[in-house]
Design an enzyme around this catalytic site. Sequence first.
Site, PDB file in Angstrom:
ATOM      1  CE  LYS A  45      -0.513   0.118   5.115  1.00  0.00           C
ATOM      2  NZ  LYS A  45      -1.311   0.202   6.217  1.00  0.00           N
ATOM      3  NE  ARG A  58      -6.338   1.166  11.642  1.00  0.00           N
ATOM      4  CZ  ARG A  58      -4.958   1.073  11.393  1.00  0.00           C
ATOM      5  NH1 ARG A  58      -4.199   1.766  11.222  1.00  0.00           N
ATOM      6  NH2 ARG A  58      -4.871  -0.236  10.943  1.00  0.00           N
ATOM      7  CE1 TYR A  91      12.752  31.885  -1.531  1.00  0.00           C
ATOM      8  CE2 TYR A  91      12.997  29.426  -1.350  1.00  0.00           C
ATOM      9  CZ  TYR A  91      12.725  30.530  -2.041  1.00  0.00           C
ATOM     10  OH  TYR A  91      11.997  30.324  -3.306  1.00  0.00           O
ATOM     11  CG  MET A 146       8.563  22.910  -3.806  1.00  0.00           C
ATOM     12  SD  MET A 146       7.148  23.639  -4.693  1.00  0.00           S
ATOM     13  CE  MET A 146       6.412  24.515  -3.246  1.00  0.00           C
TER      14      MET A 146
END
Length: 369
Positions: A39, A137, A264, A314
Amino acid sequence: MFREEEFSRLEISLPACLDNYRYFRGILNDSTRLLVLVKANAYGHGAVEFASLMEDAGADYLAVAYPVEGIELRQGGIKSPIMVLTTGTDSFEEMINYGLEPGIPNLCTLKELCKVLEKREVKDFPIHIKLDTGMHRLGFMTEEISDLMDFLSKCDRVRIKSIYSHLAASDDPCNDDFTLSQVELFRRNADKLSDCLGYRPMYHILNSAGIERFPQYQFDMVRLGIGIYGVSALPDVHLSPAASFKCKILQIKHLKSSDGTIGYGRHGKISPEGTVIATIPVGYADGVDRHLSRGKASFMLNGKRVPTIGNICMDMCMLDITGVDAKVGDTVTIFGENPTISELADILGTIPYEILTSVPRRIKRLIVK
């Protein structure tokens, strides 16, 4: 020089995957089936690529979280049985079409599935019943078993392939009494359900940590997740990391103290003697968490660890490579053998799962033999 697609990649080591598979297979009885979890894009390793490796290795089952993940595997040529852990009620038609086996956590979901099966005139459709033994859950609670048995006695549309549950803290010795209580409750409720069915489905409750710490409860099948990717629950076991996140240096700058600051927010400080920085083409959009900025983490370059400097951007970040012999195009390892995903997880106060699943699909996956 180097091609753009080689800027950054997640290398999946075939030998490491097979070593880890053999380690866990060696703990199990010959008759115990092994399900591998793929998954979340195979925990970030590339769903189809990794599923194919596990299929070739001999895994008996694969499991995904959502139907769309199972469909991707089928479209990618995966033939193994695929269990869907989080089924919902909106994708049964597609699951039937693609031969996916839903995990059923409650009576509402089961009834909706049976409506679709009746409409499609399908009988003996394979499903997996989930019992809640303490995770709270998903799954049938003890007091809901009677209603489940009553419904199943009147329904010929499904055939239960397995009954399963999920351990909440199998990696924590402080919770061993709770883990054992989960196993006992699971055995009791699964037996009750099997007696009603008139046949015995497979039982499974062990996850990766459970396989290592409680192999006596392997029942008919186990579910191997983080362990196959190289993380052990035992301190004295060193598994091989299946993935190494690597990239190549884009540019090197020799900065003087008069050049000011780096990045930055101007948080990267240049030393009075000068600083040499390397810019690499990965940032927080690539899973290199911004909280690893300003020297909190260091990566491997030509046999030496080099710290981040300034804020991670980023799509890029800068490294302080002062004193390291390097050139444009040299390889930087974000994680793998050194540093490990566990080291980065400790810095971030999280778990290795999050580090792996944060690497996005734009990072190319390469199988390395």
